[in-house]
Design an enzyme around this catalytic site. Sequence first.
Site, PDB file in Angstrom:
ATOM      1  N   ALA A  97     -86.926   1.478   6.569  1.00 10.52           N
ATOM      2  CA  ALA A  97     -88.051   2.319   6.166  1.00 10.52           C
ATOM      3  C   ALA A  97     -87.516   3.743   6.060  1.00 10.52           C
ATOM      4  O   ALA A  97     -86.564   4.098   6.762  1.00 10.52           O
ATOM      5  CB  ALA A  97     -89.168   2.253   7.201  1.00 10.52           C
ATOM      6  N   TYR A 157     -93.098   3.857  15.473  1.00 13.60           N
ATOM      7  CA  TYR A 157     -92.655   2.672  14.721  1.00 13.60           C
ATOM      8  C   TYR A 157     -93.420   2.605  13.393  1.00 13.60           C
ATOM      9  O   TYR A 157     -92.904   2.122  12.391  1.00 13.60           O
ATOM     10  CB  TYR A 157     -92.831   1.403  15.548  1.00 13.60           C
ATOM     11  CG  TYR A 157     -91.986   0.248  15.055  1.00 13.60           C
ATOM     12  CD1 TYR A 157     -90.598   0.347  15.024  1.00 13.60           C
ATOM     13  CD2 TYR A 157     -92.574  -0.935  14.609  1.00 13.60           C
ATOM     14  CE1 TYR A 157     -89.817  -0.705  14.564  1.00 13.60           C
ATOM     15  CE2 TYR A 157     -91.799  -1.999  14.161  1.00 13.60           C
ATOM     16  CZ  TYR A 157     -90.431  -1.876  14.137  1.00 13.60           C
ATOM     17  OH  TYR A 157     -89.658  -2.915  13.675  1.00 13.60           O
ATOM     18  N   LYS A 164     -93.281  -5.579   9.799  1.00 11.83           N
ATOM     19  CA  LYS A 164     -92.907  -6.699  10.677  1.00 11.83           C
ATOM     20  C   LYS A 164     -94.044  -7.715  10.790  1.00 11.83           C
ATOM     21  O   LYS A 164     -93.788  -8.916  10.917  1.00 11.83           O
ATOM     22  CB  LYS A 164     -92.499  -6.194  12.071  1.00 11.83           C
ATOM     23  CG  LYS A 164     -91.150  -5.463  12.107  1.00 11.83           C
ATOM     24  CD  LYS A 164     -89.975  -6.317  11.652  1.00 11.83           C
ATOM     25  CE  LYS A 164     -88.639  -5.681  12.048  1.00 11.83           C
ATOM     26  NZ  LYS A 164     -87.470  -6.419  11.471  1.00 11.83           N
TER      27      LYS A 164
END
Length: 256
Positions: A97, A157, A164
């Site tokens: 990312a 995150y 995910k």
Amino acid sequence: MMTGLLEGKSFVVTGAANSRSIAWAVARAIGRHGGAVVLTYQAERLRRRVSRLSEELGGAPMIELDVGSDESVRRAIDEVAEHMPVLDGFVHSIAWAPAEDLQGDFVETSRAGFAQANDISSYSLVAMAREARRLMTRGGAIVTMTYAGSWRVVPNYNVMGPAKASLESAVRYLAADLGPAGIRVNAVSAGPIATVAARTVKDFSGMLDLLESHTPLRRNVTSDEVADATVFLLSDLSRAITGEVVHVDAGAHAAI
Ligand code: 0WE
């Protein structure tokens, strides 16, 4: 070699960018258990680094693979076939990312960052499974790496959380599609490990300290421990397990 758990079996391992990569530990563990490995590297500039691992494994073949391109995935699997006409599985240990989307508020995530994170970190598993299955003619196993940020909020995150979650869902849909061909698809959800990618994260060591004092096992996990669980999922010991996400996190998912 430790056991012949993977004796006679052949695997592609992606994501071995450097000696701290989880994929590096996985490739070594497959070798220890008697399996043959083909390593992929993302681009020419990473070839030399991965060649060190290839040498450690007694000259494992190396193939260029950019999972952002369907054409590259197709070519890579064609090349794998020259070394391994029958493939028993692959390990997907790739995520990406944009750095700016791994800090600040999730609500600020850009459309492009969200798309890239999902493309490289999740869709790439689907693209690889589609191509690899033509070599997996006696069935086999696919294992990918995930993280608990998919189902719980982990500060910073951010965009990788939905990526995910998408990856773990793809594991279940792929398991349903490929099960009839004897191909199992599972994920290992690893606790945080200080890889090169992870160390750039703000207050990563603070997170490791917290886990060390709060996980049921009162410690963090190593790449070798993630690799051992991956060997299990690649081996016939896990022959009735598919569509599963196994937490290798010293119990964090259950207690923190
Ligand atoms: O999935 C990951 C990290 C994947 C990752 C890391 C980077 C850093 C450099 C994806 N893209 C990038 N892009 C970059 O530019 N992990 C499970 C490790 C990780 O990353 C975190 C974590 C943990 C744990 C980021 C924030 C908070 C916790």
